[in-house]
Design a protein around this motif. Structure first.
Motif, short mmCIF file in Angstrom:
data_model
loop_
_atom_site.label_atom_id
_atom_site.label_comp_id
_atom_site.label_asym_id
_atom_site.label_seq_id
_atom_site.Cartn_x
_atom_site.Cartn_y
_atom_site.Cartn_z
N TYR A 43 160.66 34.89 -32.00
CA TYR A 43 159.96 36.13 -31.67
C TYR A 43 161.01 37.23 -31.59
CZ TYR A 43 155.36 34.09 -30.49
OH TYR A 43 154.13 33.48 -30.53
N TYR A 44 160.57 38.46 -31.72
CA TYR A 44 161.53 39.57 -31.73
C TYR A 44 161.11 40.62 -30.70
CZ TYR A 44 162.94 37.16 -35.92
OH TYR A 44 163.37 36.18 -36.79
N GLN A 45 162.09 41.01 -29.87
CA GLN A 45 161.80 42.03 -28.86
C GLN A 45 162.62 43.29 -29.16
OE1 GLN A 45 162.99 41.26 -24.74
NE2 GLN A 45 161.22 42.44 -24.00
N PRO A 46 161.94 44.47 -29.12
CA PRO A 46 162.65 45.70 -29.48
C PRO A 46 163.72 46.09 -28.47
CG PRO A 46 160.49 46.23 -28.58
CD PRO A 46 160.54 44.74 -28.74
N ALA A 57 166.71 44.46 -32.37
CA ALA A 57 165.78 43.50 -31.79
C ALA A 57 166.56 42.29 -31.33
CB ALA A 57 164.74 43.08 -32.82
N PRO A 265 158.41 40.37 -26.60
CA PRO A 265 158.81 39.65 -27.81
C PRO A 265 157.56 39.29 -28.62
CG PRO A 265 159.80 38.66 -25.84
CD PRO A 265 158.78 39.63 -25.36
N LEU A 266 157.64 39.50 -29.95
CA LEU A 266 156.48 39.27 -30.81
C LEU A 266 156.89 38.50 -32.08
CD1 LEU A 266 154.80 42.82 -30.80
CD2 LEU A 266 153.92 40.74 -29.67
N GLU A 270 153.86 40.97 -36.27
CA GLU A 270 153.42 41.84 -35.16
C GLU A 270 154.54 42.80 -34.75
OE1 GLU A 270 152.38 38.67 -35.41
OE2 GLU A 270 150.67 38.28 -34.08
N PHE A 271 155.77 42.31 -34.77
CA PHE A 271 156.90 43.16 -34.40
C PHE A 271 156.96 44.37 -35.33
CE2 PHE A 271 161.26 44.53 -35.16
CZ PHE A 271 161.69 44.84 -33.88
N GLU A 274 154.00 46.79 -34.88
CA GLU A 274 154.02 47.58 -33.66
C GLU A 274 155.18 48.56 -33.56
OE1 GLU A 274 153.12 47.00 -28.96
OE2 GLU A 274 152.45 45.57 -30.47
#
Ligand code: C2E
Ligand code: MG
Ligand code: MG
Ligand code: MG
Length: 278
Positions: A43-46, A57, A265-266, A270-271, A274
């Motif tokens: 998953y990736y978080q900005p 990310a 985190p997506l 989705e990352f 968004e």
């Protein structure tokens, strides 16, 4: 088993202890299986700056067990470290994250100034194969080194500082960025900090959480920012959950952030949907 060894001996294992070790063995087995069949996801978080622009990310591993559902990496990474599986898992993470950056670069969805932050376990970092592996991976995916940021922890420096320092210098020389994760929770000494080729400190979320109510936390965060500034290291605050956190951090000159206030985190699609706008 203790109970088979006769009436007058101590029962070394209580039933609840047996249950704990059964659960542990079960997790080890499941982890072996998940590693062999690559049942993980990233998953990736900005990560953002004070102008609300994306700067990168963090790739965070996710493991969904068939029976148990999502198991937190805070639970299974330490187990993977103990049984040595972290080396293979870490290799998978690096390969997956770099292949994702390569895809996004090709699709015009990744800016060359953004960094993909990848967590590296101390055990993985200590492997003699780590540097060659890193080089091979960068070449294989043709990802510019400056798009990569490796997150290491302070405690890594406890074991064999000289060889860690050499490795860090080699990584820097390749053009890869280095961050210290969970800063403030480990055992790093300020003396080392000034000689390490570090680009960024990630202030641990435990100091950020109560920033507005706990004067000591505020003082610590403030001091870290002042020190980092003097050492020309940038600071990113983890666990930024509210607008008030964000406002206070800006007031005390912290300009990089990560946390639920900006985004959870997506999965990759989705990352992009968004956070990346063309
Ligand atoms: P970390 O590297 O410090 O990652 C940040 C953790 O904080 C993530 O938890 C993230 O989901 C969570 N987080 C982000 N924003 C907020 C917020 O605003 N509030 C709160 N309360 N939490 C927030 P996650 O994904 O569960 O990962 C936990 C830890 O597991 C990571 O902490 C890291 O130490 C480890 N980990 C995760 N992925 C990997 C990996 O690929 N390799 C290795 N070696 N470790 C990993
Ligand atoms: Mg991290
Ligand atoms: Mg952290
Ligand atoms: Mg961590």
């Amino acid at each position: 088993r203790a109970k088979e060894s006769g009436r007058n001996t101590f029962a070394l294992y209580k039933p609840e202890m047996q249950a704990v070790s059964d659960a542990r063995l079960e997790m080890e087995k499941a982890l072996h299986h998940a590693t062999e069949f690559k049942l993980f996801e990233l998953y990736y978080q900005p990560q953002t700056n004070d102008k609300n622009q994306l700067i990168g990310a963090e790739a965070l591993i996710r493991w969904k067990d068939e029976q148990k559902g999502f198991i937190s990496p805070a639970t299974f990474i330490p187990v993977a470290e103990e049984i040595g599986l972290i080396v293979e898992i870490g290799h998978w993470v690096l390969n997956e994250a770099l292949s994702q950056v390569a895809i996004w670069l090709k699709e015009g969805k990744w800016d060359l100034s953004w960094r993909m932050s990848i967590n590296v376990s101390p055990i993985q970092f200590q492997q003699a194969s780590f540097l060659p592996m890193l080089k091979t991976q960068l070449e294989k995916h043709d990802v510019p080194a400056r798009c990569v940021d490796l997150e290491i922890t302070e405690n890594m420096l406890l074991n064999d500082l000289t060889s860690s320092l050499e490795k860090m210098n080699a990584i820097k020389a390749m053009g890869i960025h280095l961050s210290i994760d969970d800063f403030g929770t480990g055992y790093s000494s300020l003396k080392y900090l000034k000689s390490l080729p570090i680009d960024r400190l990630k202030i641990d979320q435990s100091f950020v959480r109560d920033l507005l109510t706990d004067k000591s936390d505020e003082a610590i965060v403030h001091a870290v920012i002042a020190m980092a500034k003097a050492l020309k290291i940038s600071v990113l605050a983890e666990g930024v959950e509210t607008l008030s956190h964000y406002d206070r951090l800006r007031e005390i000159d912290c300009f990089y952030y990560q946390g639920y206030y900006f985004g959870h985190p997506l999965p990759p699609k989705e990352f992009i949907a968004e956070f990346v706008h063309d």
